[in-house]
Scaffold this motif. Structure first.
Motif, PDB file in Angstrom:
ATOM      1  N   PRO A 227       0.807  -1.407   0.233  1.00 19.51           N
ATOM      2  CA  PRO A 227       0.063   0.133   0.281  1.00 19.51           C
ATOM      3  C   PRO A 227       0.684   0.997   0.048  1.00 19.51           C
ATOM      4  N   GLY A 228       0.487   2.033  -0.605  1.00 19.16           N
ATOM      5  CA  GLY A 228       0.814   3.292  -0.424  1.00 19.16           C
ATOM      6  C   GLY A 228       0.902   4.189   1.288  1.00 19.16           C
ATOM      7  N   PRO A 229       1.843   4.856   1.778  1.00 16.57           N
ATOM      8  CA  PRO A 229       2.139   5.578   3.083  1.00 16.57           C
ATOM      9  C   PRO A 229       0.876   6.357   2.812  1.00 16.57           C
ATOM     10  N   PHE A 230      -0.094   7.554   2.378  1.00 21.17           N
ATOM     11  CA  PHE A 230      -0.822   8.242   2.419  1.00 21.17           C
ATOM     12  C   PHE A 230      -2.339   7.318   2.917  1.00 21.17           C
ATOM     13  N   GLU A 231      -1.735   6.152   1.586  1.00 22.69           N
ATOM     14  CA  GLU A 231      -3.549   5.288   1.384  1.00 22.69           C
ATOM     15  C   GLU A 231      -3.407   4.253   2.738  1.00 22.69           C
ATOM     16  N   SER A 232      -2.836   4.074   3.905  1.00 23.93           N
ATOM     17  CA  SER A 232      -2.381   3.707   4.914  1.00 23.93           C
ATOM     18  C   SER A 232      -2.881   4.985   5.893  1.00 23.93           C
TER      19      SER A 232
END
Ligand SMILES: Cc1ncc(COP(=O)(O)O)c(C=O)c1O
Length: 353
Positions: A227-232
């Motif tokens: 996953p992307g950090p922002f999405e997480s």
């Protein structure tokens, strides 16, 4: 973390940074592909502190240790991909169309030998388990809301030494905890109820088995389905209110079911007795059913589910949806709006045909 706390509390408290003076209450978004050497992460495809916070919070709700993936499908693909070539897998003959397409393609290519079963028929599932490597259970199923006898199927599979993975997207840990029942893996499309705002695509796998965790982590690391950090961060922010949202949406769904069942233009209502998804059949053609979906003003005509806003769609509008799903079936994901407003919208949409 006090594991005796209620999910409402756990969702709010889990995955927070250590308490230090002036430390942030929330985890930060770690936007880095590169990490200084000699640490546990090593590189941005192997780990990230923001993923870890989310994974910790999902683990606190589902049990076990969790790995976050770039989507629910990426998580499902990881489960099947660590199986040996040709491994026998028992799976429902209907369920989320993406998972069905993946299973069908694995079966057709010989990558797996998939034994498709009717999960409502517990004995036939148990019969198909002999010699299998894994049982894949989605319960309730998407979109027909069939419910498997999870406790019995998991216990029989364990007696036979067969792995069990459960897609818990629809029921969520507020309704059932497959790991506590003995399942090896619980999977989520985090995209849905856990993140809950229709702005993130993400998946997760949780397991109590350290060796299985290691294999799944190795697969994610080399496959790159991260996953992307922002999405997480968004998913964790959404997860804070997951019990509040789920309980409200479920309360709304329970109030809508009798109204839908009594409506003269509806022939059948499917609802497992919990959750926020209702599937119902319209008394009319596919075209008229489509018109109902297009006539709503409050309920968005869109795919997906589990968000704070109500959505619906005719599932057979998708060419890949199973032919066993009726043409007139509408899958309604009930949101957290006022239930009277949702009902008014449904009544008006049905009045359009
Ligand atoms: C039950 C279920 N499992 C898995 C998925 C796949 O998840 P994603 O869309 O996050 O890849 C979905 C998506 O609708 C789903 O409904």
């Amino acid at each position: 973390m006090d594991m005796n706390q209620h999910p409402e509390t756990i969702a709010i408290t889990a995955g927070r940074p250590e308490v230090v003076p002036d430390g942030a209450l929330n985890p930060s978004i770690v936007l880095s592909a590169t990490f200084h050497a000699e640490g546990a992460i090593g590189y941005g495809r192997y780990g990230n502190q923001t993923w870890s916070s989310l994974e910790e919070a999902i683990s606190a709700l589902e049990g076990g240790s969790t790995l976050a993936f770039s989507s629910g499908m990426a998580a499902i693909n990881a489960v099947f991909s660590i199986l040996p070539i040709g491994a026998p897998v028992v799976a429902s003959n209907q369920g989320y169309s993406g998972a069905m397409s993946l299973l069908n393609s694995f079966h057709e290519s010989g990558r797996l030998e998939v034994r498709f079963v009717d999960i409502v028929n517990t004995q036939s599932v148990i019969d198909a388990m002999k010699g299998a490597a894994l049982v894949w259970l989605e319960s309730p199923t998407n979109p027909c809301l069939d419910v498997a006898d999870l406790a019995e199927l998991i216990s029989q599979a364990k007696k036979m030494g067969i792995g069990v993975a459960v897609d818990n997207t629809f029921a969520t840990p507020l309704v059932q905890n497959p790991l506590a029942m003995g399942a090896d893996i619980v999977m989520h499309s985090v995209t849905k109820f856990l993140s809950g705002h229709s702005d993130v695509l993400m998946g997760s796998l949780s397991t109590n088995d350290p060796a299985l965790f290691k294999r799944l982590l190795e697969f994610r690391s080399v496959n790159g389905s991260i996953p992307g950090p922002f999405e997480s961060w968004l998913a964790l922010r959404g997860l804070r209110t997951f019990p509040l949202r789920f309980n409200k949406a479920q309360e709304n769904a329970k109030a809508l079911v009798p109204k839908l069942s009594a409506h003269p233009k509806i022939t059948r209502v499917r609802y497992p007795g919990y959750g926020a998804i209702i599937s119902f059949e319209v008394d009319g053609s596919a075209e008229l059913t489509q018109k109902v979906c297009e006539s709503s003003k409050l309920i968005s005509h869109a795919t997906s589910l589990g968000g704070i806003e109500s959505l619906w769609e005719r599932r057979r509008r998708w060419p890949k949806e199973s032919l066993s799903v009726p043409e007139q079936l509408i899958r309604l994901s009930v949101g957290c709006e006022h239930v009277d407003d949702i009902w008014d919208d449904i009544e008006n949409a049905l009045a359009s045909i």
